[in-house]
Design a protein around this motif. Sequence first.
Motif, short mmCIF file in Angstrom:
data_model
loop_
_atom_site.label_atom_id
_atom_site.label_comp_id
_atom_site.label_asym_id
_atom_site.label_seq_id
_atom_site.Cartn_x
_atom_site.Cartn_y
_atom_site.Cartn_z
N LEU A 186 41.73 44.63 37.56
CA LEU A 186 40.92 43.81 36.67
C LEU A 186 41.15 42.32 36.89
N ALA A 187 42.31 41.96 37.39
CA ALA A 187 42.58 40.55 37.68
C ALA A 187 41.94 40.12 39.00
N TYR A 188 42.09 40.92 40.04
CA TYR A 188 41.65 40.54 41.38
C TYR A 188 40.24 41.04 41.74
N GLY A 189 39.83 42.15 41.15
CA GLY A 189 38.61 42.81 41.62
C GLY A 189 38.90 43.76 42.75
N HIS A 190 40.16 43.89 43.11
CA HIS A 190 40.65 44.84 44.10
C HIS A 190 42.14 45.04 43.81
N ILE A 191 42.80 45.87 44.59
CA ILE A 191 44.24 46.07 44.41
C ILE A 191 44.94 45.41 45.58
N LEU A 427 38.89 37.85 38.39
CA LEU A 427 37.82 38.55 37.68
C LEU A 427 38.00 38.34 36.17
N PHE A 428 38.97 39.02 35.56
CA PHE A 428 39.24 38.89 34.14
C PHE A 428 40.50 38.05 33.92
N THR A 429 40.58 37.37 32.79
CA THR A 429 41.77 36.62 32.42
C THR A 429 42.83 37.56 31.86
#
Length: 593
Positions: A186-191, A427-429
């Motif tokens: 959710l932070a990066y948009g990927h792992i 992506l998300f905070t």
Amino acid sequence: MCRIAGIASKSIKPRQLVSIVQKMCDVQRHGGPDDEGIFIDEQIGLALGHRRLSIIDLSSSGHQPMTDGNQQAWISFNGEIYNYPELKQELIQQGSRFNTHTDTEVILQAYLQWGTAAFGRLRGMFAFALFDVALGTTYLVRDCSGIKPLYYHLIGGQLSFASEVKALSRSGIATNLDSEWPIRFLAYGHIPEPYTTLKNVYSLPKGHYLQWQHNTAVSVIRSFADEPPLHDYITDTREAQHELYKAVNHAINSQMIADAPLGVFLSGGTDSSIVALMSGKQKDDQLKTISIYFEDKDHNEHTYQQAVADKLIGKNYAHLVKQQDFNQHLLHIIASMDMPTTDGINSWFISKYAHEDGLKAVLSGIGADELFGGYPSFNRIKYIRHLKQLSPTMFGLGKSLLADKYKKLAYLAYDHPVADYLFLRGLFTPADIAEILDIEPRIIEDVLFTSRQGYPTGYDEQHASWLETNLYMQNQLLRDTDVMSMSHGLEVRVPFLHEDLQRVVANIAPAIRFNKHQPKKILTDTFKDLLPPEILNRPKMGFSFPLQQWLAAHEAMNAEQFKGKKAQKLVKEFKKGQVHWSKPFALYQIQNV
């Protein structure tokens, strides 16, 4: 290009070893539809598996796992070695004997001649397992740009590895999920590497090898990547253009070697146009280019694609992609992902069409934006230094008062290099992630902002290039391109990431390499006599699908199907055009994958 797998364990019976490795190979069959093989050493407890996509030496002599004439070493190899003809000639002069025309055998003989020093002499994209019989040692090796994936799992004196994470999970080797993967996603948009969705399953670092000693079940990871030599920067623009042209030409020519049908992805941008036109000089009427375009005028690049295709003698395959195609294939696309991602849809479609058009390998323009400053982050990064001089409490406003596209300002409250990247690309905070997952914000911060080791500072174009290369391109572009293309049995080559070309670019003075007024000016100026006017004069626009509209119209975006008030609210805002499509797409995967 292939898929590999293997297990080293003294506690598993040989028959079971073969059975598990066979399962891993079966899971990865799409990436190697032409052949398969398994090697086992019962005494030492090692099984190597391979699924083959035949590109060089299409005969049965390219079967893997492969050994040398004296069975001193065995290899299961995924990738391409572009300088294998030169290495082969050198090895022949030193007494090596060859039984095939493959680059795989060149790796074997290079190792037998030079040991682990051979790894640093390879130019290409590769991930392989090599077993030295006499030493009782297995090496897992990954290329210096991390183009090819390689995942490993260490537990209880056992080493397992594969080209795809799902091969390790579906074979029963590693079934426990990493509880922190949704936070990173959710932070990066990927792992981001080295992490995966699975507990104790990691990505081998690029430019490294893992050495496994069978008699002690002890492993160590070492780098084999050479540090680029420090030279005086090229400060003369003409000299820089001359060296750059030679390096790009060499990189593309070396990657045109194939015994199977080969083509080029043609998006209509500068990078793919250069690759296509330079490739056309060598392939002539044999070159095929693949393009996709849309009815939506804001995303349709067909005019630019056609301008380049008109300068080529070979055939251009242009495919119109519509909303109904997206609706029909969305679940197939998600199923093709090895791990959740907010990218890769475009790669899935163009790889599908390339495969249907009879190609087995294609060249792509990936890497040029990262090398020459093609993203907005190259200008934006300089403002981070000034913004971070403000009080961190000011950035807390992003939690509730600011519009969605400004919420990432909240990352500037954290004094950590990862936060700088997430401000540019996140992506998300942390606050939103905590609310979505219903966990404490402190946990989010502990997961995201740990080690600082290896991250540069500077807040200039070189800093941006490092972030874009090592975080965005590494973890998203390259991984998604590999997974989506291989799901269709297609190999994607990336000449802008050729090791020698990257060294040349790094040696160009930043003032010439980056231009704040005209992104990638040094690249376009170098090839201005080759590129058509439509490409030279076009505004910068990244190739993208009309996913804001398509996803909003898809049945999956029913807010009532999402769990939690935060997710439902965000989906509703997305359908009003207030939120970027990547956010509800990420939430959909979190709740459905």
